[in-house]
Design a protein around this motif. Structure first.
Motif, PDB file in Angstrom:
ATOM      1  N   LEU A 111     -39.877   8.634   1.662  1.00  0.00           N
ATOM      2  CA  LEU A 111     -40.662  10.087   2.879  1.00  0.00           C
ATOM      3  C   LEU A 111     -42.141   9.694   3.578  1.00  0.00           C
ATOM      4  O   LEU A 111     -42.307  10.123   4.547  1.00  0.00           O
ATOM      5  CB  LEU A 111     -41.112  11.299   1.953  1.00  0.00           C
ATOM      6  N   VAL A 112     -42.420   8.268   2.077  1.00  0.00           N
ATOM      7  CA  VAL A 112     -43.337   7.611   3.208  1.00  0.00           C
ATOM      8  C   VAL A 112     -44.214   5.829   3.096  1.00  0.00           C
ATOM      9  O   VAL A 112     -42.867   5.873   2.290  1.00  0.00           O
ATOM     10  CB  VAL A 112     -45.302   7.900   2.673  1.00  0.00           C
ATOM     11  N   ASP A 113     -44.159   5.430   3.973  1.00  0.00           N
ATOM     12  CA  ASP A 113     -45.029   4.346   3.719  1.00  0.00           C
ATOM     13  C   ASP A 113     -45.713   3.339   3.308  1.00  0.00           C
ATOM     14  O   ASP A 113     -46.236   2.367   3.311  1.00  0.00           O
ATOM     15  CB  ASP A 113     -44.899   4.192   5.357  1.00  0.00           C
ATOM     16  N   PHE A 114     -46.093   3.875   1.787  1.00  0.00           N
ATOM     17  CA  PHE A 114     -46.954   3.158   1.239  1.00  0.00           C
ATOM     18  C   PHE A 114     -46.484   3.570  -0.347  1.00  0.00           C
ATOM     19  O   PHE A 114     -46.181   4.899  -0.466  1.00  0.00           O
ATOM     20  CB  PHE A 114     -48.515   3.847   1.363  1.00  0.00           C
ATOM     21  N   ALA A 115     -47.234   2.542  -0.857  1.00  0.00           N
ATOM     22  CA  ALA A 115     -46.881   3.102  -2.887  1.00  0.00           C
ATOM     23  C   ALA A 115     -48.077   4.046  -2.740  1.00  0.00           C
ATOM     24  O   ALA A 115     -49.392   4.152  -2.527  1.00  0.00           O
ATOM     25  CB  ALA A 115     -47.039   1.739  -3.311  1.00  0.00           C
ATOM     26  N   LEU A 116     -48.206   4.911  -4.431  1.00  0.00           N
ATOM     27  CA  LEU A 116     -48.813   5.487  -5.178  1.00  0.00           C
ATOM     28  C   LEU A 116     -49.075   5.063  -6.074  1.00  0.00           C
ATOM     29  O   LEU A 116     -48.313   5.095  -7.534  1.00  0.00           O
ATOM     30  CB  LEU A 116     -49.208   6.607  -5.379  1.00  0.00           C
ATOM     31  N   ILE A 117     -50.359   4.750  -7.181  1.00  0.00           N
ATOM     32  CA  ILE A 117     -51.391   4.429  -8.659  1.00  0.00           C
ATOM     33  C   ILE A 117     -51.504   5.525  -8.745  1.00  0.00           C
ATOM     34  O   ILE A 117     -52.660   5.664  -8.261  1.00  0.00           O
ATOM     35  CB  ILE A 117     -51.505   3.234  -8.259  1.00  0.00           C
ATOM     36  N   PRO A 118     -50.835   6.559  -9.575  1.00  0.00           N
ATOM     37  CA  PRO A 118     -51.624   8.021  -9.989  1.00  0.00           C
ATOM     38  C   PRO A 118     -52.631   7.181 -11.283  1.00  0.00           C
ATOM     39  O   PRO A 118     -52.787   6.247 -11.906  1.00  0.00           O
ATOM     40  CB  PRO A 118     -51.251   8.358 -10.486  1.00  0.00           C
ATOM     41  N   HIS A 119     -53.591   8.219 -11.833  1.00  0.00           N
ATOM     42  CA  HIS A 119     -54.338   8.208 -12.910  1.00  0.00           C
ATOM     43  C   HIS A 119     -55.267   6.651 -13.019  1.00  0.00           C
ATOM     44  O   HIS A 119     -55.642   5.994 -14.386  1.00  0.00           O
ATOM     45  CB  HIS A 119     -52.970   7.808 -14.285  1.00  0.00           C
ATOM     46  N   TRP A 134     -51.537  -4.497 -10.432  1.00  0.00           N
ATOM     47  CA  TRP A 134     -50.389  -3.981  -9.778  1.00  0.00           C
ATOM     48  C   TRP A 134     -49.873  -3.869  -8.431  1.00  0.00           C
ATOM     49  O   TRP A 134     -48.594  -4.381  -8.228  1.00  0.00           O
ATOM     50  CB  TRP A 134     -50.811  -2.613 -10.259  1.00  0.00           C
ATOM     51  N   ALA A 135     -51.132  -3.606  -7.598  1.00  0.00           N
ATOM     52  CA  ALA A 135     -50.663  -3.193  -6.373  1.00  0.00           C
ATOM     53  C   ALA A 135     -50.378  -4.308  -5.788  1.00  0.00           C
ATOM     54  O   ALA A 135     -49.432  -4.863  -4.270  1.00  0.00           O
ATOM     55  CB  ALA A 135     -52.166  -2.643  -5.580  1.00  0.00           C
ATOM     56  N   ALA A 136     -50.882  -5.713  -6.218  1.00  0.00           N
ATOM     57  CA  ALA A 136     -50.523  -6.941  -5.564  1.00  0.00           C
ATOM     58  C   ALA A 136     -48.917  -7.281  -4.983  1.00  0.00           C
ATOM     59  O   ALA A 136     -48.727  -7.950  -4.702  1.00  0.00           O
ATOM     60  CB  ALA A 136     -51.021  -7.499  -6.080  1.00  0.00           C
ATOM     61  N   ARG A 137     -48.364  -6.686  -6.422  1.00  0.00           N
ATOM     62  CA  ARG A 137     -46.757  -6.371  -6.578  1.00  0.00           C
ATOM     63  C   ARG A 137     -45.858  -6.307  -5.513  1.00  0.00           C
ATOM     64  O   ARG A 137     -44.122  -6.365  -5.412  1.00  0.00           O
ATOM     65  CB  ARG A 137     -45.691  -6.578  -7.740  1.00  0.00           C
ATOM     66  N   LEU A 138     -46.889  -4.811  -5.397  1.00  0.00           N
ATOM     67  CA  LEU A 138     -45.626  -4.619  -4.275  1.00  0.00           C
ATOM     68  C   LEU A 138     -45.537  -4.823  -2.195  1.00  0.00           C
ATOM     69  O   LEU A 138     -46.715  -5.342  -2.054  1.00  0.00           O
ATOM     70  CB  LEU A 138     -46.225  -2.872  -3.944  1.00  0.00           C
ATOM     71  N   PRO A 139     -44.437  -4.828  -2.167  1.00  0.00           N
ATOM     72  CA  PRO A 139     -44.548  -5.325  -0.561  1.00  0.00           C
ATOM     73  C   PRO A 139     -45.419  -4.586   0.373  1.00  0.00           C
ATOM     74  O   PRO A 139     -45.632  -4.504   1.872  1.00  0.00           O
ATOM     75  CB  PRO A 139     -43.514  -5.540  -0.127  1.00  0.00           C
ATOM     76  N   VAL A 140     -45.919  -3.210  -0.001  1.00  0.00           N
ATOM     77  CA  VAL A 140     -46.350  -2.174   1.096  1.00  0.00           C
ATOM     78  C   VAL A 140     -47.942  -1.866   0.310  1.00  0.00           C
ATOM     79  O   VAL A 140     -48.704  -2.110  -0.182  1.00  0.00           O
ATOM     80  CB  VAL A 140     -45.522  -0.511   0.625  1.00  0.00           C
ATOM     81  N   PRO A 141     -48.398  -1.148   1.519  1.00  0.00           N
ATOM     82  CA  PRO A 141     -50.137  -0.829   1.264  1.00  0.00           C
ATOM     83  C   PRO A 141     -50.071   0.336   0.561  1.00  0.00           C
ATOM     84  O   PRO A 141     -49.009   1.277   0.282  1.00  0.00           O
ATOM     85  CB  PRO A 141     -50.640   0.007   2.443  1.00  0.00           C
ATOM     86  N   THR A 142     -50.728   0.422  -0.510  1.00  0.00           N
ATOM     87  CA  THR A 142     -50.483   0.624  -2.297  1.00  0.00           C
ATOM     88  C   THR A 142     -52.084   2.133  -2.223  1.00  0.00           C
ATOM     89  O   THR A 142     -53.228   1.619  -2.159  1.00  0.00           O
ATOM     90  CB  THR A 142     -50.703   0.095  -3.377  1.00  0.00           C
ATOM     91  N   TYR A 143     -52.218   3.306  -2.397  1.00  0.00           N
ATOM     92  CA  TYR A 143     -53.448   3.592  -2.886  1.00  0.00           C
ATOM     93  C   TYR A 143     -53.251   4.141  -3.983  1.00  0.00           C
ATOM     94  O   TYR A 143     -52.044   4.417  -5.266  1.00  0.00           O
ATOM     95  CB  TYR A 143     -53.196   5.196  -2.068  1.00  0.00           C
ATOM     96  N   ALA A 144     -54.594   3.404  -4.800  1.00  0.00           N
ATOM     97  CA  ALA A 144     -54.824   3.592  -6.148  1.00  0.00           C
ATOM     98  C   ALA A 144     -55.700   5.205  -6.763  1.00  0.00           C
ATOM     99  O   ALA A 144     -57.107   5.115  -6.152  1.00  0.00           O
ATOM    100  CB  ALA A 144     -55.715   2.716  -7.306  1.00  0.00           C
TER     101      ALA A 144
END
Length: 246
Positions: A178-186, A203-213
């Protein structure tokens, strides 16, 4: 599409106002369906599901509220549940295991329906419910469970914490897109030591998309792909180009 992706639900007035804005009317005039499915893979999951149904997200004062159990839907005729889904104002997708949740979103047929539903219905994600909305997500596990049947890749990572180093398995898998980014909660939560700012960067460095923590006082609001961060806490956006694997 209209989405409100949170770490811990409607935790402050800013996030509540964002929800009302997405609904286009007061919560007291809105209907909702609650999805507890993601919590079941944990020990005591059934009891936790009951507590969550009686928790803050479901007790916001909705005009009407129902429970949509994804594991039951493949055995039910679509005309018994799809019209109800099409008529609801908000879909409340709670937390737990995002890998298990994504599996049942696909198996139930919900994942295929969501793109057309979300022009009117608001997707409200909490923790794993928010992570699952991504095309690609990452989640840390002590011991990933393969019972969901979902394909994933994994990597063991050592995270630094004030109590010493901890080892976790980072699972990367396909979300429902549904969205083109990842999310890290908490972010920086005392019960989620692997989500400190330093560890979130790793953690985010392992993901191929922009990531919001995001922390528990922050949410991501989206209308037709336009992202707005709603926060009374703190958050950080990581980009694949800006991260170095550690």
């Amino acid at each position: 599409m209209k989405l409100l992706l949170t770490s811990s639900g409607i935790s402050n007035d800013s996030i509540r106002n964002a929800l009302v804005d997405l609904l286009g009317k007061p919560i007291a005039e809105s209907s909702a369906l609650y999805i507890p499915t993601a919590i079941y893979p944990f020990p005591g999951g059934a009891a936790m599901a009951w507590r969550l149904i009686h928790g803050p997200l479901c007790e916001l004062g909705w005009k009407s509220l129902g429970v949509l159990e994804l594991t039951a839907l493949p055995s039910i005729q679509e005309d018994c549940w799809v019209p109800m889904l099409q008529e609801t104002d908000a879909l409340l997708v709670n937390g737990g295991d995002p890998l298990y949740l994504c599996h049942w979103m696909r198996q139930s047929g919900l994942a295929d329906l969501l793109p057309s539903l979300l022009s009117e219905t608001v997707y409200v994600g909490v923790s794993a419910g928010s992570m699952a909305a991504a095309a690609t997500f990452g989640e840390t596990y002590l011991d990933p469970r393969r019972g969901s049947g979902e394909a994933f890749t994994s990597e063991d990572i050592v995270f630094a914490t004030p109590q010493g180093e901890i080892s976790r398995t980072l699972v990367t898998a396909q979300g429902v897109g549904l969205v083109d980014f990842a999310l890290i909660p908490h972010l920086d939560h005392e019960d989620h030591l692997d989500a400190s700012l330093t560890n979130a960067e790793k953690w985010a460095a392992r993901l191929p998309v922009p990531t919001y923590a995001i922390d528990d006082q922050t949410a991501i609001k989206l209308i037709d792909g336009v992202v707005e961060v709603v926060s009374e806490g703190h958050w950080k956006r990581f980009t694949p180009e800006g991260n170095t694997r550690q």
